[in-house]
Design a protein around this motif. Structure first.
Motif: not given
Length: 60
Positions: A8-9, A14-18, A22-24
């Protein structure tokens, strides 16, 4: 730490990094694709003033 909490961690990180990438990327695309910005970027690219290493580092 058990397997499930580790999984889960890792998934959360990985989701935060992705999402950050995408935002940048969306912001950069908006800026890069605008005609005035293209002229500035073209002028900055000729003498090697674009921070490609920095952009690569924040997007990976």
């Amino acid at each position: 730490m058990n397997w499930e909490s580790a999984r889960e961690q890792v998934h959360r990180k990985l989701a935060q990094r992705f999402n950050r990438r995408i935002t940048l990327a969306k912001g950069l695309h908006r800026a890069i694709l605008a005609p005035p910005a293209q002229e500035v970027l073209a002028a900055a690219a000729k003498p090697g003033l674009l921070p490609f290493a920095f952009l690569n580092r924040i997007l990976t």
